[in-house]
Design an enzyme around this catalytic site. Structure first.
Site, PDB file in Angstrom:
ATOM      1  CE  LYS A  24      -2.490   2.649   3.555  1.00  0.00           C
ATOM      2  NZ  LYS A  24      -1.348   3.327   4.202  1.00  0.00           N
ATOM      3  CG  ASN A  25       2.164   2.825   3.400  1.00  0.00           C
ATOM      4  OD1 ASN A  25       1.071   3.259   3.027  1.00  0.00           O
ATOM      5  ND2 ASN A  25       2.421   2.530   4.657  1.00  0.00           N
ATOM      6  NE  ARG A  95      -0.378  11.803   6.422  1.00  0.00           N
ATOM      7  CZ  ARG A  95      -0.759  12.990   6.848  1.00  0.00           C
ATOM      8  NH1 ARG A  95      -2.038  13.249   7.027  1.00  0.00           N
ATOM      9  NH2 ARG A  95       0.136  13.927   7.070  1.00  0.00           N
ATOM     10  CB  CYS A 119      -4.996   6.526   9.950  1.00  0.00           C
ATOM     11  SG  CYS A 119      -5.350   5.113   8.918  1.00  0.00           S
ATOM     12  NE  ARG A 124      -0.513  10.648   9.635  1.00  0.00           N
ATOM     13  CZ  ARG A 124      -0.897   9.626   8.865  1.00  0.00           C
ATOM     14  NH1 ARG A 124      -2.148   9.240   8.856  1.00  0.00           N
ATOM     15  NH2 ARG A 124      -0.022   9.012   8.105  1.00  0.00           N
ATOM     16  CG  ASP A 308       2.401   1.464   9.737  1.00  0.00           C
ATOM     17  OD1 ASP A 308       1.905   2.372  10.415  1.00  0.00           O
ATOM     18  OD2 ASP A 308       2.867   1.652   8.598  1.00  0.00           O
TER      19      ASP A 308
HETATM   20  N1  EPU Z   1       5.987  14.634  10.553  1.00  0.00           N
HETATM   21  C1  EPU Z   1       6.115  15.954  10.850  1.00  0.00           C
HETATM   22  N2  EPU Z   1       6.188  16.854   9.825  1.00  0.00           N
HETATM   23  C2  EPU Z   1       6.132  16.465   8.514  1.00  0.00           C
HETATM   24  C3  EPU Z   1       6.011  15.087   8.210  1.00  0.00           C
HETATM   25  C4  EPU Z   1       5.940  14.181   9.255  1.00  0.00           C
HETATM   26  O1  EPU Z   1       6.145  16.351  12.019  1.00  0.00           O
HETATM   27  O2  EPU Z   1       6.183  17.327   7.628  1.00  0.00           O
HETATM   28  C5  EPU Z   1       5.849  13.659  11.653  1.00  0.00           C
HETATM   29  C6  EPU Z   1       4.483  12.967  11.630  1.00  0.00           C
HETATM   30  O3  EPU Z   1       3.496  13.735  12.253  1.00  0.00           O
HETATM   31  C7  EPU Z   1       4.761  11.680  12.352  1.00  0.00           C
HETATM   32  C8  EPU Z   1       6.208  11.373  11.963  1.00  0.00           C
HETATM   33  O4  EPU Z   1       6.761  12.596  11.485  1.00  0.00           O
HETATM   34  O5  EPU Z   1       4.690  11.908  13.740  1.00  0.00           O
HETATM   35  C9  EPU Z   1       6.351  10.315  10.902  1.00  0.00           C
HETATM   36  O6  EPU Z   1       5.693  10.712   9.710  1.00  0.00           O
HETATM   37  P1  EPU Z   1       6.205  10.265   8.271  1.00  0.00           P
HETATM   38  O7  EPU Z   1       6.218  11.464   7.397  1.00  0.00           O
HETATM   39  O8  EPU Z   1       7.445   9.471   8.405  1.00  0.00           O
HETATM   40  O9  EPU Z   1       5.047   9.286   7.820  1.00  0.00           O
HETATM   41  P2  EPU Z   1       4.076   9.419   6.584  1.00  0.00           P
HETATM   42  O10 EPU Z   1       4.855   9.554   5.334  1.00  0.00           O
HETATM   43  O11 EPU Z   1       2.981  10.366   6.863  1.00  0.00           O
HETATM   44  C10 EPU Z   1       4.143   6.845   6.076  1.00  0.00           C
HETATM   45  C11 EPU Z   1       3.105   5.784   5.943  1.00  0.00           C
HETATM   46  C12 EPU Z   1       2.551   5.437   7.317  1.00  0.00           C
HETATM   47  C13 EPU Z   1       3.688   4.954   8.195  1.00  0.00           C
HETATM   48  C14 EPU Z   1       4.767   6.032   8.271  1.00  0.00           C
HETATM   49  C15 EPU Z   1       5.998   5.613   9.069  1.00  0.00           C
HETATM   50  C16 EPU Z   1       2.191   6.278   3.766  1.00  0.00           C
HETATM   51  C17 EPU Z   1       1.036   6.760   2.976  1.00  0.00           C
HETATM   52  N3  EPU Z   1       2.030   6.269   5.084  1.00  0.00           N
HETATM   53  O12 EPU Z   1       3.452   7.963   6.621  1.00  0.00           O
HETATM   54  O13 EPU Z   1       1.638   4.380   7.125  1.00  0.00           O
HETATM   55  O14 EPU Z   1       3.212   4.679   9.485  1.00  0.00           O
HETATM   56  O15 EPU Z   1       5.199   6.387   6.929  1.00  0.00           O
HETATM   57  O16 EPU Z   1       6.625   4.534   8.472  1.00  0.00           O
HETATM   58  O17 EPU Z   1       3.204   5.898   3.225  1.00  0.00           O
HETATM   59  C18 EPU Z   1      -0.303   3.104   7.508  1.00  0.00           C
HETATM   60  O18 EPU Z   1      -0.036   2.483   6.466  1.00  0.00           O
HETATM   61  O19 EPU Z   1      -1.223   2.750   8.296  1.00  0.00           O
HETATM   62  C19 EPU Z   1       0.461   4.303   7.844  1.00  0.00           C
HETATM   63  C20 EPU Z   1       0.068   5.185   8.765  1.00  0.00           C
END
Ligand code: EPU
Length: 438
Positions: A24-25, A95, A119, A124, A308
């Site tokens: 998915k990601n 996202r 989610c 976030r 996750d």
């Molecule tokens: N964060 C910030 N500022 C930003 C971006 C992120 O503070 O500009 C913080 C977030 O709030 C969070 C942390 O950094 O506390 C991690 O966020 P990250 O950007 O690494 O995650 P993401 O890209 O939003 C992806 C996956 C998530 C997975 C995370 C960590 C996708 C669409 N989502 O999220 O997947 O948990 O990386 O590996 O790729 C899921 O599949 O259920 C899911 C939540």
């Protein structure tokens, strides 16, 4: 809201060989990367999950033409021309839209995309995305429900990420591959999903050097990228979910293609539970049954234990003898699902302290980011309302091991990330069905 429910009769062993879908990601990022070229991109092993729909909708609105064969899990996408890079009114269900800013800026110099959904697991923010796009020369304006961006030409830059964010790293990749000059980034995310995007971009002609050990990236911008044929790698969150479902119910399961690069920390932690793990070239065999030994885990960016995975793992910990700790350091609000587990009979308390581990970035704030789980406790089937994707998997696994019947509502959250989950679990021995609710 979906009108469907999943009904589970608990207490059956989950065992056999799991069929793992495409990640998915990774898939949505691959679809967005296809916007960087006017040539056709062929994506194989696409999971049929609802999470990709907003991304497909975005691409279609900006001008992509698609040939989709769901049976073969095959998507062909060609964006010969961007008809419009203004798509602020799209649905806010995932996202991904912010990742389209770079490709749209490269193709047209302007972009407007909706603010993000996804989610409800914490605040976030997207500050790291915006700061990076600014460094690359884009002007970004936050409008009521959208981000507007414009640039004459994206320019290479030096970026130090204050946190190794997966999304921000992907955004920088997608924005810098066709920028003028070189982009150097420190403290990047090195999740396998990020590396899969890098592989695809390289195949399209991008010049990317990545040093995962040092968390460094160097991208030399190129003038154009070409079409590509890629295959979505297997979803490591599914690997962990199926392994936990089997172990919670005392079954033995083989996970094809699982390896220590993808789920290394999970393998280490299940071994500590007392589970037998046999690794070979084809995948990993997990066998074990409750009661387990208690284990403490802390989630953190790759290569650590992934955020996750803590939800399905927590269900295993409810069947461990003694007290275990989960310290969540990635998202500030990811223990909402434990309330439902407690209603089933689990003994889980959540806390705003950094239990069991060194203080993390949520120290001295009020986020309930640690959980203490005392077991083993029998779980009883009940009605469970799923609030988000990974919470849904914890509820489903709890229902599979519980005594009696459980009815899961909010099934649309599971459908975002797991293709035909009830059919695949049924094939592994679960008594599970999907019904229309009255
Ligand atoms: N964060 C910030 N500022 C930003 C971006 C992120 O503070 O500009 C913080 C977030 O709030 C969070 C942390 O950094 O506390 C991690 O966020 P990250 O950007 O690494 O995650 P993401 O890209 O939003 C992806 C996956 C998530 C997975 C995370 C960590 C996708 C669409 N989502 O999220 O997947 O948990 O990386 O590996 O790729 C899921 O599949 O259920 C899911 C939540």
């Amino acid at each position: 809201m979906s009108d469907q429910q999943i009904i589970v009769e608990g207490g059956r062993k989950i065992q056999g060989t799991a069929q793992i879908s495409g990640s998915k990601n990774v898939v949505s990022k691959m679809i967005i990367a296809s916007l960087l070229t006017s040539e056709q991109c062929i994506i194989e092993n696409v999971p049929i999950i609802s999470d990709i729909e907003p991304t497909l909708e975005l691409c279609t609105k900006v001008g992509s033409k698609m040939e989709i064969n769901k049976k073969l899990h095959l998507y062909k996408i060609k964006t010969a021309k961007i008809n419009s890079s203004f798509v602020p009114e799209l649905s806010r269900k995932n996202r991904i839209s912010i990742l389209a800013i770079g490709p749209l800026l490269y193709r047209t110099g302007q972009a407007e995309v909706p603010v993000l959904g996804g989610c409800p697991i914490g605040h976030r923010p997207v500050n790291l995305h915006i700061e990076a796009l600014n460094k690359l020369g884009a002007r970004i304006e936050r409008r009521e429900n959208s981000y507007y961006a414009e640039v004459k030409q994206l320019q290479g830059a030096h970026i130090d990420l204050s946190y190794p964010s997966v999304g921000a790293t992907e955004n920088i990749l997608l924005s810098s591959v066709c920028a003028k000059g070189t982009t150097r980034v420190n403290n990047i995310a090195i999740e396998p999903e990020v590396l899969s995007l890098i592989d695809m971009l390289r195949k399209m002609g991008a010049h990317i050097k990545c040093n995962p050990k040092k968390r460094r990236l160097e991208v030399k911008g190129v003038k154009y990228l070409k079409g590509v044929k890629v295959c979505v790698p297997p979803d490591r969150n599914e690997m962990v979910s199926f392994a936990c479902a089997a172990l919670a119910t005392g079954g033995e399961i083989f996970i094809p293609e699982a390896n220590t690069q993808l789920i290394g920390q999970f393998i280490q932690k299940v071994k500590k539970l007392g589970v037998k793990v046999v690794l070979d070239k084809k995948g990993v065999l997990f066998s074990g049954k409750p009661p387990f030994l208690p284990v403490n885990i802390q989630t953190a960016p790759h290569p650590s234990f992934m955020t996750d995975w803590q939800q399905p793992f927590c269900v295993l910990l409810t069947q461990a003898k003694g007290t275990s700790i989960i310290h969540e350091t990635v998202y500030e609000d990811r223990f909402g699902y434990t309330k439902e587990l407690n209603r089933m009979g689990a003994k889980i308390t959540v806390s705003d302290e950094c239990l069991g581990f060194k203080p993390c970035r949520f120290y001295e704030q009020t986020f309930l980011h640690s959980a203490s789980v005392t077991g083993p406790t029998p779980l009883l089937g009940t009605v469970l309302n799923i609030p988000d994707l990974r919470a849904g998997m914890a509820h489903l696994i709890a229902a599979l091991l519980a005594q009696g019947k459980s009815t899961l509502t909010g099934v649309e959250h599971l459908d975002r990330g797991y293709e035909a989950i009830e059919k695949r679990l049924r094939a592994l021995g679960a008594k599970i069905k999907r019904v229309e609710s009255n």
